[in-house]
Design a protein around this motif. Structure first.
Motif, PDB file in Angstrom:
ATOM      1  N   PRO A 239       0.822  -1.219   0.000  1.00 52.21           N
ATOM      2  CA  PRO A 239       0.000   0.000   0.000  1.00 52.21           C
ATOM      3  C   PRO A 239       0.855   1.268   0.000  1.00 52.21           C
ATOM      4  O   PRO A 239       2.039   1.224   0.352  1.00 52.21           O
ATOM      5  N   PRO A 240       0.264   2.406  -0.412  1.00 54.23           N
ATOM      6  CA  PRO A 240       0.990   3.683  -0.415  1.00 54.23           C
ATOM      7  C   PRO A 240       0.978   4.294   0.994  1.00 54.23           C
ATOM      8  O   PRO A 240       0.186   5.182   1.294  1.00 54.23           O
ATOM      9  N   ILE A 241       1.865   3.799   1.830  1.00 53.92           N
ATOM     10  CA  ILE A 241       1.862   4.134   3.261  1.00 53.92           C
ATOM     11  C   ILE A 241       1.935   5.646   3.524  1.00 53.92           C
ATOM     12  O   ILE A 241       1.188   6.163   4.355  1.00 53.92           O
ATOM     13  N   PRO A 242       2.792   6.408   2.813  1.00 58.56           N
ATOM     14  CA  PRO A 242       2.838   7.850   3.128  1.00 58.56           C
ATOM     15  C   PRO A 242       1.477   8.538   2.935  1.00 58.56           C
ATOM     16  O   PRO A 242       1.054   9.323   3.784  1.00 58.56           O
ATOM     17  N   GLN A 243       0.796   8.233   1.833  1.00 60.32           N
ATOM     18  CA  GLN A 243      -0.509   8.855   1.582  1.00 60.32           C
ATOM     19  C   GLN A 243      -1.531   8.410   2.625  1.00 60.32           C
ATOM     20  O   GLN A 243      -2.448   9.169   2.953  1.00 60.32           O
TER      21      GLN A 243
END
Lengths: 357, 357
Positions: A239-243
């Motif tokens: 998953p796109p952890i920062p977002q």
């Protein structure tokens, strides 16, 4: 000039707190740290969206959600109906066809709203339709379709609904469960003011049951696989952890502002944009009764050189959006999504007056 | 304890400079600012990858690239062959089937490498195969397959190659053009040490030509649509701009380190990990001749309580990775991807000795 005021239609201006939050160190997406992030984000989204539906996290843009909805909710070779009043509704229909499904279009002139009556007629003539797609806010024309009457008609015909709320979610109230929306999706880079790379969808029980009957759903966007991992507070791949951190922070800030206040702010500011533009001799492209609260599509009866105008505005630190699709050259757009304030808009309008005056 | 040392197998530890770079303010993905970011990133990737192939930017994880390759390079209803020596090769085969294509498997025991001779036999028996998938580094078993001999056999049979370099790219040298890899893809959260949410693929002219003949390619992962926008230095939908900034910065840092130095560092450090673990009485799970330079899969003849061991290591600030798939309980994994140094590994091994001693 470091930080121009973005009046674009997404990605929108992201405030410092959200960007700072996104700087956190990474961890494995199979770790307890990730499970905590995922479960807390789902919980916050459930509260904000006020829905009992399954909430999926996608490593994709919202366009990926469209492909996901099409591949899971329309039988392989089955038929979907697209309501179309601009470029994004049109593209939704194309995605249906590109995935080997049949397409029925219910189209109106750009600038007009899709209405229940027409949808009712088209559905009556096409009893094989399995799903209706609705573009809530049509970003190419700055128009907000009447979701209530469109969803009501779809329900009367017992077809599933896929609703693109990409440029409306968190800018106006959307009652997912009350309207009976089966697949409601959005990205985070518009009214949520989080950098792009993450999309969210709320999926009804009926949509999940339909997916079980559909063959050839693929892997990446498969509802059943997403559900299997969602039950463990994970997604099937990375998953796109920062977002996700950014969205989680933004949802806290929306709670602080109050969702109702946020919706009112968008509505008030977009009215100011439209009235300000009309004062300068511009027009409002869509039927104003359906003008979107999150962006304005402005027509140009004065025949101002729009490229030059946008360029001069950029020099002053204000980024506006060009027109889109077949009305690209005759319109321009002013977004007021996310964190834009009335002061920002007033300042922008003052500059616009000097530029075109 | 703020910043545990990540010896996971991705997402890996991201250094401050990259995370700072990702904090930049957003802009429209249809603006000149975006075109500059896109074109500069492609240029840096082209130099690093040393390829003439088309380079695509995906708003997805690497799994999305697998779906993209399958839908574009295998005819609808056609046949793909998966070489399998662990969980990720197995899943690649499943993705072929889930997208309505037929699957032929060329499988070996976990811990062994896929070899050219076996591939040659299976291809000879299955003349209808259009594409061979190869998992360069099999992350579940810590094994690096011999890409040269596998690609050579595929070329002899005139079938296209899709190569998963997710956990090897930038950790070891990969000669895309020399090997004739038709579809070579990776994410940025492994050896590139950029937060997840962005994947990259290099696509050969032959693969692009094949895509033109394939029906039902969908929309989101369609090579032809990606190419159309790539020609304008854009992607068809919203890209993960922060991760693009991060990767661009990381590619500069790789240039500073020197790619050759970087590959040597990975190789040397992984040997240190394996030898250090053997000194403690552990074993190396895969055939050591093919042990990966980017992560080590460690077997447990001493029957140490691995859950307790990992938990104690975490208390000391060192995050190791669990086993994966059917060897989950009998192995653990130590990643050394990206920015891990020899000092980091030595410190980790000293602590591991105290924990299991």
């Amino acid at each position: 000039m470091d930080k121009p005021k973005l009046f674009t239609v997404g990605p929108t201006y992201v405030n410092e707190d959200v960007r700072e939050e996104m700087k956190r160190q990474m961890f494995s997406h199979r770790s307890s740290d990730y499970v905590k992030l995922h479960s807390e984000l789902i919980e916050k989204l459930r509260e904000f969206l006020n829905t009992e539906n399954e909430i999926f996290i996608y490593t994709s843009s919202s366009t990926g959600c469209m492909e996901s909805g099409v591949r899971n909710m329309i039988s392989d070779g089955g038929t979907g109906l697209s309501t179309i009043c601009g470029a994004f509704g049109k593209r939704f229909g194309e995605i249906i066809e590109q995935n080997g499904r049949k397409l029925v279009e219910s189209e109106v002139e750009w600038g007009e709203a899709n209405r229940g009556e027409q949808l009712d007629e088209v559905l009556s003539k096409n009893p094989g339709v399995e799903v209706v797609t609705i573009t809530h806010c049509e970003t190419s024309t700055g128009l907000l379709n009447p979701l209530d009457e469109l969803c009501k008609v779809a329900k009367e015909h017992d077809v599933l609904t896929m609703v693109d709320t990409v440029s409306s979610m968190s800018g106006t109230r959307i009652e997912i469960d009350k309207l009976g929306i089966d697949f409601c999706f959005f990205g985070v880079q518009k009214c949520f003011s989080v950098p792009p790379g993450l999309a969210i969808a709320a999926v009804s029980k009926k949509a999940m049951e339909k997916a079980e009957t559909v063959k050839n759903r693929g892997h990446y966007f498969d509802f059943l696989n997403l559900k299997k991992y969602n039950d463990k507070n994970m997604i099937p791949y990375t998953p796109p952890i920062p977002q996700m951190f950014g969205l989680s922070k933004q949802l806290d800030m929306i709670t602080d502002e109050g969702a109702g206040n946020r919706f009112y702010r968008h509505s008030k500011i977009s009215a100011r944009v439209r009235n300000g533009c009309k004062d300068l001799g511009f027009g409002v492209f869509p039927d104003e009764k359906y003008a979107a609260p999150t962006l304005s599509c402005i027509s140009n009866p004065l025949e101002v050189d729009l490229a030059e105008m946008n360029s001069k505005m950029k020099e002053r630190g204000f980024i506006l959006a060009s027109g889109y699709g077949k009305i690209k050259d005759m319109t321009f757009r002013i977004g007021n999504m996310g964190n834009v304030t009335l002061d920002d808009v007033n300042e922008m309008l003052e500059n616009l007056e000097e530029v075109v005056g």
